[in-house]
Design an enzyme around this catalytic site. Structure first.
Site, PDB file in Angstrom:
ATOM      1  N   LYS A  19       0.768  16.164 -25.598  1.00 41.39           N
ATOM      2  CA  LYS A  19       0.905  14.870 -24.925  1.00 41.39           C
ATOM      3  C   LYS A  19       0.059  14.828 -23.661  1.00 41.39           C
ATOM      4  O   LYS A  19      -0.724  13.890 -23.437  1.00 41.39           O
ATOM      5  CB  LYS A  19       2.374  14.617 -24.565  1.00 41.39           C
ATOM      6  N   GLY A 440      11.725  -5.741 -20.800  1.00 45.60           N
ATOM      7  CA  GLY A 440      12.697  -5.008 -19.994  1.00 45.60           C
ATOM      8  C   GLY A 440      12.108  -4.016 -19.014  1.00 45.60           C
ATOM      9  O   GLY A 440      12.369  -4.087 -17.822  1.00 45.60           O
ATOM     10  N   CYS A 524       6.619  10.597 -26.579  1.00 48.01           N
ATOM     11  CA  CYS A 524       7.718  11.444 -27.039  1.00 48.01           C
ATOM     12  C   CYS A 524       9.042  10.884 -26.531  1.00 48.01           C
ATOM     13  O   CYS A 524       9.103  10.268 -25.467  1.00 48.01           O
ATOM     14  CB  CYS A 524       7.554  12.869 -26.513  1.00 48.01           C
ATOM     15  N   GLU A 613      15.135   0.135 -38.871  1.00 50.07           N
ATOM     16  CA  GLU A 613      14.838   1.539 -39.150  1.00 50.07           C
ATOM     17  C   GLU A 613      15.979   2.241 -39.871  1.00 50.07           C
ATOM     18  O   GLU A 613      15.768   3.144 -40.679  1.00 50.07           O
ATOM     19  CB  GLU A 613      14.543   2.230 -37.832  1.00 50.07           C
ATOM     20  N   HIS A 649      16.171  -7.506 -29.138  1.00 48.33           N
ATOM     21  CA  HIS A 649      14.760  -7.183 -29.342  1.00 48.33           C
ATOM     22  C   HIS A 649      14.618  -6.175 -30.467  1.00 48.33           C
ATOM     23  O   HIS A 649      15.401  -5.230 -30.577  1.00 48.33           O
ATOM     24  CB  HIS A 649      14.155  -6.598 -28.062  1.00 48.33           C
ATOM     25  N   CYS A 651      11.318  -4.001 -32.583  1.00 49.09           N
ATOM     26  CA  CYS A 651       9.882  -3.726 -32.486  1.00 49.09           C
ATOM     27  C   CYS A 651       9.404  -2.824 -33.596  1.00 49.09           C
ATOM     28  O   CYS A 651      10.128  -1.947 -34.056  1.00 49.09           O
ATOM     29  CB  CYS A 651       9.543  -3.103 -31.133  1.00 49.09           C
ATOM     30  N   HIS A 702       1.078  -1.256 -26.731  1.00 46.43           N
ATOM     31  CA  HIS A 702       0.733   0.110 -27.100  1.00 46.43           C
ATOM     32  C   HIS A 702      -0.768   0.356 -27.070  1.00 46.43           C
ATOM     33  O   HIS A 702      -1.230   1.434 -27.426  1.00 46.43           O
ATOM     34  CB  HIS A 702       1.304   0.445 -28.475  1.00 46.43           C
TER      35      HIS A 702
END
Length: 763
Positions: A19, A440, A524, A613, A649, A651, A702
């Site tokens: 990362k 948010g 992460c 999901e 929300h 996404c 993103h």
């Protein structure tokens, strides 16, 4: 002798080394060579940590995403990035995030490249870059990445098993941008796969793991036939293929999977233990059966004695044809429990991270080879830990069980229908057409992270930390007022993560220091460990939200994470149904909603980013999940008065096929991601008359690229073709915590300008 192998290993590193290397490179602070060297160091360490396995995955390491890696291996780049300067890594990052490195922005190069669409990897919180197809798509092999990793592994003596995404799953995961038939591309795709497999054979590879997880989903006749076509065409290749399925049950695809012309089949025996014996009756006598016997998606110890009880007869029957592995890639769990020095000893004794899961596999292999007596002490220790967990008073709360038993249907009902609520909310809030808001969070600056670290280390006291967070909240509120946003947020400076923050304040949760799991790219998350019954000792957000509201006359949203997302983004207890745990979470969050309302907060957002999901991978099981998931949201949201506006929300997960369930949630406003998909997610609204308000995201948070107002206006106009303009909001597609203020301010300036232009055009 039973073969022990692994399907994939976490790639970020035990301390998120990848990362930090990626983000340094993207900022222009380090070189491409430094990034590649860090990747090589991580691969070497990870292969060493898998020593003792009979086969070790190679090619599972990625600088961003394994699906994107496969696209580049197949020479399948979106047309918009073809022909740009630089090497393959430049184009790789352009597809992933819209830009290779910060230097491109300074040079004015490629700054407007649209990043690839991103969505969830099956029912996990991992996101992949969606392959883009047209009828004219061509493929051309580029095996350089895989061959380079294979050479590294060979130099280190690694018993390498290259990992590929299979051709049918690759097509299934992609999107036809022109509406063409993806399966029509199979004829062009298979020769490239055959060439790749022959190339691997020429480099001495014996086994290749070829992942086809869509075999655990419902397939129509065309997709079933595609499997038959693909693997009969590939069967002449000189390598042995281990076809890997995971995340679910084969069910009606069991005969197909068992009889494809491959050398071995991997199945997820954690998800489908009852399917193993019937599968044996279908499997040809020469074929390897790999069983995923250790859960690759959760952190609880395996019951080794119980596992051996059913494995030992199979081992006697299959002999060398039996392979053992985790249920899926270990990408979805943290690396090493041994790093955790702050977890109390009892709870720690119940857990296993990636390295410990591999130890469990090695131990099972020894027991099958040498008998249980050879590992008697380890089995006794495992049994004692499991008994301690089952009987621990920390796990069960009679008060929580009583509260869940007292839930009534009325707790999930709004006081009035949406039309009545909307009129009262409009009168109270006095918002303009196309109201603007954000989702948010605002950037988690270096100052925020430093203050949090100093507080945790005891270098500053609670009062100093509180003042630091109040200063950051005030900064966010001022910035939003200057930008001209209509409904504000406090920015969540005090929050480490949208799930972890709440879990830290709820009884029944525990937290790791280094339990990081990749979500996408360099992002992460550190899922909390939900081990016991959930209680909310006190209000969690009211003080911060009340302070933020005191700084402005504009409406301030209270920001909460919903019960389904708290469930799906945690490592969840496996000793009771997930629905029961979700109802406990719903009661806790309902109490927080009511406390916010009592504090004068008139807009409350309850994020359910993970609702879609959590869907089972088979449609036949959807209704059961959606019934309890929607009920949990409604229990959380529906204790308020009509005047209190409830937002939610979602996404980066397709919602077109669950629109009825989303409407049943009956949130006053829903915000969703649509910017990367060019509003394609709104196609469902052509056939489904969604009754409430909606904010289709117009700013892809993103990507570091700054969208222009005209781009956003065009997106909202597309939305207005499907949804009445008076019910549309203008907002980003997700929270802004991962961006920098230098990106956020100009992007939101453009967004507000877009909303004002839309209002002027509609007046």
């Amino acid at each position: 002798m039973t073969t022990i192998h692994n399907l994939g290993f976490p790639r970020m590193g035990a301390r998120r080394e990848l990362k930090f290397a990626l983000e340094s490179y993207w900022r222009g602070e380090s070189s491409r060579a430094a990034l590649q060297e860090q990747g090589a160091r991580l691969r070497q360490r990870h292969w060493q940590e898998q020593a003792g396995l009979d086969w070790v995955p190679v090619g599972d390491f990625s600088f961003y995403d394994q699906v994107l890696d496969m696209s580049f291996t197949l020479g399948h780049l979106p047309e918009r990035v073809q022909g740009f300067h630089g090497d393959a890594l430049d184009n790789y990052f352009r597809v992933a995030r819209g830009r290779s490195a910060q230097a491109e922005a300074r040079q004015g190069c490629c700054g407007a490249v649209a990043a690839g669409e991103m969505t969830k990897w099956f029912d996990t919180n991992y996101h992949y870059i969606v392959p883009e197809f047209t009828a004219a798509t061509q493929f051309r092999l580029d095996a350089s990445r895989l061959l380079a990793q294979l050479a590294e592994a060979g130099a280190q003596g690694v018993p390498a098993k290259p990992v590929l995404i299979g051709p049918v799953t690759y097509l299934a995961l992609g999107k036809a941008k022109d509406g063409s038939n993806r399966l029509a591309l199979l004829e062009r795709l298979l020769p490239v796969y055959a060439e790749l497999l022959e190339t691997l054979a020429a480099h001495g590879v014996q086994w290749v793991q070829i992942d086809e997880p869509i075999l655990v989903t419902e397939l129509d006749a065309d997709w079933r036939h595609a499997f038959t076509t693909a693997y009969h065409q590939l069967k002449s290749c000189r390598v042995k293929l281990l076809l890997a399925t995971y995340f679910g049950q084969l069910q009606d695809n069991a005969y197909l999977a068992a009889n494809l012309p491959v050398a071995g089949l991997h199945v997820d025996a954690v998800s489908d233990p009852d399917g193993v014996l019937p599968l044996l009756g279908l499997l040809p006598a020469h074929k390897v059966l790999s069983l995923g016997v250790v859960n690759g998606r959760n952190v609880w110890k395996t019951d080794l004695n119980a596992t051996l009880d059913w494995l030992e007869p199979l081992a006697a029957r299959l002999g060398e044809r039996l392979w053992l592995a985790p249920s899926c890639s270990l990408l979805h769990v943290p690396v090493d429990l041994a790093q955790e020095q702050r977890l109390d000893a009892e709870l720690k004794s119940w857990l296993a991270f990636a390295l410990q899961k591999l130890d469990e596999l090695r131990l099972l292999g020894r027991a099958l080879r040498d008998g249980r007596s050879a590992v008697e002490a380890e089995l006794a220790e495992n049994h004692a830990a499991l008994v301690a967990r089952r009987t621990s008073p920390r796990v069960h709360s009679p008060a929580v069980r009583a509260a869940v038993a007292a839930i009534t249907a009325d707790m999930g009902r709004c006081q009035s229908p949406y039309a009545s609520r909307a009129a009262r909310q409009a009168a109270l809030l006095q918002l303009p057409a196309y109201p603007t808001t954000t989702i948010g969070s605002f950037p988690q600056t270096a100052q925020i992270r430093q203050a949090r670290s100093a507080f945790k280390a005891g270098q500053i006291d609670a009062a100093a930390y509180r003042e630091a967070m109040r200063a950051e909240i005030a900064r966010s509120v001022r910035a939003q007022e200057e930008l001209g946003l209509d409904v504000l947020v406090h920015g969540e400076a005090e929050r480490n993560d949208m799930v972890e923050y709440f879990g830290e304040q709820l009884d029944g949760y525990a937290f790791s220091q280094f339990g990081w799991v990749q979500s996408y790219g360099s992002r992460c998350v550190k899922p909390p460990i939900l081990f016991g019954d959930i209680e909310r000792p006190q209000a969690m957000t009211v003080t911060w939200t009340r302070f933020a509201q005191s700084l402005t006359d504009r409406p301030m949203k209270g920001m909460l994470t919903g019960p389904v997302t708290l469930l799906n983004w945690s490592f969840v207890r496996d000793d009771q149904p997930r629905a029961a745990t979700c109802r406990q979470l719903a009661l806790a969050m309902r109490a927080e909603v009511l406390d916010l309302e009592r504090a004068g907060v008139r807009v409350i957002q309850i994020d359910e980013a993970a609702l879609r999901e959590g869907l089972p991978l088979r449609r036949a099981q959807w209704s059961q999940y959606l019934d309890w998931a929607v009920q949990a949201f409604r229990i959380t949201a529906n204790g308020v008065r009509d005047e209190t506006q409830i937002h939610t929300h979602m996404c980066y997960s397709g919602i077109n096929d669950i629109m009825a369930a989303i409407a049943a949630m009956d949130a006053d406003v829903i915000t969703i991601e649509t910017s990367r998909s060019d509003m394609e997610l709104l196609d469902a609204f052509e056939d489904f008359q969604y009754p409430n308000q909606i904010g289709p995201g117009v700013y892809d948070i993103h990507s570091p690229n700054i969208p222009a107002a005209q781009q956003m206006i065009a997106l909202i106009k597309k939305a207005a073709e499907r949804i009445p303009a008076e019910r549309l909001w203008v907002n980003p597609d997700c929270g802004l915590k991962t961006r920098q203020w230098a990106e956020v301010v100009p992007a939101l300036t453009e967004m507000v300008a877009a909303a004002r232009a839309l209002r002027a055009g509609s007046s």
